[in-house]
Design a protein around this motif. Structure first.
Motif, PDB file in Angstrom:
ATOM      1  N   UNK A  21       0.879  -1.175  -0.274  1.00  0.00           N
ATOM      2  CA  UNK A  21      -0.159   0.095  -0.017  1.00  0.00           C
ATOM      3  C   UNK A  21       0.905   1.092   0.447  1.00  0.00           C
ATOM      4  N   UNK A  22       0.309   1.718  -0.922  1.00  0.00           N
ATOM      5  CA  UNK A  22       1.488   2.960  -1.205  1.00  0.00           C
ATOM      6  C   UNK A  22       0.233   4.531  -0.588  1.00  0.00           C
ATOM      7  N   UNK A  23       0.967   5.458   0.575  1.00  0.00           N
ATOM      8  CA  UNK A  23       0.211   6.506   0.507  1.00  0.00           C
ATOM      9  C   UNK A  23       0.306   7.791  -0.047  1.00  0.00           C
ATOM     10  N   UNK A  95      -4.247   3.864 -14.510  1.00  0.00           N
ATOM     11  CA  UNK A  95      -3.125   4.053 -15.444  1.00  0.00           C
ATOM     12  C   UNK A  95      -2.171   5.684 -14.633  1.00  0.00           C
ATOM     13  N   UNK A  96      -1.177   5.256 -14.715  1.00  0.00           N
ATOM     14  CA  UNK A  96       0.135   6.465 -13.659  1.00  0.00           C
ATOM     15  C   UNK A  96       0.680   6.612 -15.118  1.00  0.00           C
ATOM     16  N   UNK A  97       0.674   8.266 -15.440  1.00  0.00           N
ATOM     17  CA  UNK A  97       1.722   8.839 -16.565  1.00  0.00           C
ATOM     18  C   UNK A  97       2.640   9.810 -15.756  1.00  0.00           C
ATOM     19  N   UNK A  98       3.836   8.988 -16.121  1.00  0.00           N
ATOM     20  CA  UNK A  98       5.266   9.363 -16.005  1.00  0.00           C
ATOM     21  C   UNK A  98       5.503  10.677 -16.571  1.00  0.00           C
ATOM     22  N   UNK A  99       5.635  11.673 -16.692  1.00  0.00           N
ATOM     23  CA  UNK A  99       5.982  13.165 -16.929  1.00  0.00           C
ATOM     24  C   UNK A  99       7.043  13.785 -16.442  1.00  0.00           C
ATOM     25  N   UNK A 100       7.950  12.874 -15.904  1.00  0.00           N
ATOM     26  CA  UNK A 100       9.252  14.257 -15.279  1.00  0.00           C
ATOM     27  C   UNK A 100       9.869  15.029 -16.282  1.00  0.00           C
ATOM     28  N   UNK A 101      10.312  15.964 -15.696  1.00  0.00           N
ATOM     29  CA  UNK A 101      11.014  17.141 -15.949  1.00  0.00           C
ATOM     30  C   UNK A 101      10.328  17.833 -16.711  1.00  0.00           C
ATOM     31  N   UNK A 102       9.172  18.124 -17.153  1.00  0.00           N
ATOM     32  CA  UNK A 102       8.437  19.175 -17.186  1.00  0.00           C
ATOM     33  C   UNK A 102       8.706  20.944 -17.142  1.00  0.00           C
ATOM     34  N   UNK A 103       8.556  21.289 -18.052  1.00  0.00           N
ATOM     35  CA  UNK A 103       8.593  23.186 -18.489  1.00  0.00           C
ATOM     36  C   UNK A 103       7.557  23.660 -16.745  1.00  0.00           C
ATOM     37  N   UNK A 104       8.182  24.789 -16.459  1.00  0.00           N
ATOM     38  CA  UNK A 104       7.459  25.610 -15.707  1.00  0.00           C
ATOM     39  C   UNK A 104       5.452  25.934 -16.705  1.00  0.00           C
ATOM     40  N   UNK A 105       4.560  25.439 -16.390  1.00  0.00           N
ATOM     41  CA  UNK A 105       3.252  26.390 -17.859  1.00  0.00           C
ATOM     42  C   UNK A 105       3.044  25.337 -18.633  1.00  0.00           C
ATOM     43  N   UNK A 207       6.290   6.025  -7.478  1.00  0.00           N
ATOM     44  CA  UNK A 207       6.407   4.960  -6.809  1.00  0.00           C
ATOM     45  C   UNK A 207       5.645   3.886  -7.222  1.00  0.00           C
ATOM     46  N   UNK A 208       4.440   4.057  -8.699  1.00  0.00           N
ATOM     47  CA  UNK A 208       3.561   3.320  -9.185  1.00  0.00           C
ATOM     48  C   UNK A 208       4.076   2.888 -10.942  1.00  0.00           C
TER      49      UNK A 208
END
Length: 236
Positions: A21-23, A95-105, A207-208
């Motif tokens: 279980x992930x909080x 479904x977890x959409x992983x979008x790291x390193x996005x720019x502001x706005x 973590x997912x």
């Protein structure tokens, strides 16, 4: 013996399906993040063990404090209030959409994740992991990415029942006296106008895996409420 074997099978199945279980909830505390213009969260001791024999805290927060859910009434006239939300919408495969390193706005568009369309069709909840929640306490936190109108329409057409983000807002957050317009609240209007729940300020989404989790976020039963803090969890 047959009953015992059946019970064992159920227990084993549950252990396999929910091995962790992930909080997904942030901590409610003094000096925490909150939406500009909302009530500032305030926690204090009201009754103490030393003086009164038990302990009770006083909690002063808005309905959209911390990890929270938006009910349709938040933006929709005569929309469903939080006490009337269908709880079946509060739990489902994600479904977890992983979008790291996005720019502001950064404006999240369908092309950023439409390769996951077939997974979304057989799930019911979509969560966006940008890592932006970890910028809390900085000015950049309020310059978060946001869900475009085209993405909101896309997800509506795929039949999702809830959308969650690890940001303060699914739309662009207006600060420094900026005024909201129909376009600046487009995702709220589309989601809530179609009875799609919104959960904001999620954490630990990294973590997912993209698929394989069931998530649950249950709101407080606040009479005529436009939203509520939730304890959001993922069963991995």
């Amino acid at each position: 013996l047959a009953f015992e074997q059946g019970s064992l099978a159920v227990r084993l199945k549950e252990k396999i399906m929910y091995s962790e279980i992930v909080d997904l909830s942030i901590l409610i505390e003094n000096n925490m993040i909150y939406y500009p213009g909302d009530p500032e969260p305030e926690l204090s001791k009201y009754i103490t063990l030393e003086k009164d024999g038990c302990q009770v805290m006083k909690l002063n927060i808005g309905t959209h404090t911390g990890t929270h859910m938006d009910a349709p009434a938040h933006f929709v006239k005569n929309g469903k209030t939080i006490d009337n939300v269908n709880l079946k919408k509060c739990i489902g495969k994600a479904v977890v959409v992983h979008l790291p390193n996005l720019k502001p706005y950064y404006e999240i568009v369908p092309e950023d994740f439409n390769k996951l369309e077939e997974h979304i069709k057989i799930s019911s909840i979509v969560l966006f992991n940008t890592g932006w929640i970890y910028k809390a306490g900085t000015e950049e936190f309020y310059k978060h990415p946001y869900i475009s109108k085209s993405t909101a329409e896309y997800l509506k057409n795929l039949g999702v029942k809830a959308v969650g983000v690890d940001m303060l807002n699914v739309d662009k957050t207006c600060i420094q006296g900026e005024q909201y317009t129909e376009n600046s609240t487009a995702s709220h209007n589309i989601f809530l106008g179609n009875d799609i729940l919104i959960v904001e300020n999620l954490t630990n989404l990294e973590k997912l895996d993209t698929t394989g989790s069931t998530v649950m976020f249950l709101p407080l039963k606040i009479k005529d409420g436009d939203g509520s803090p939730v304890r959001a969890v993922a069963f991995v």
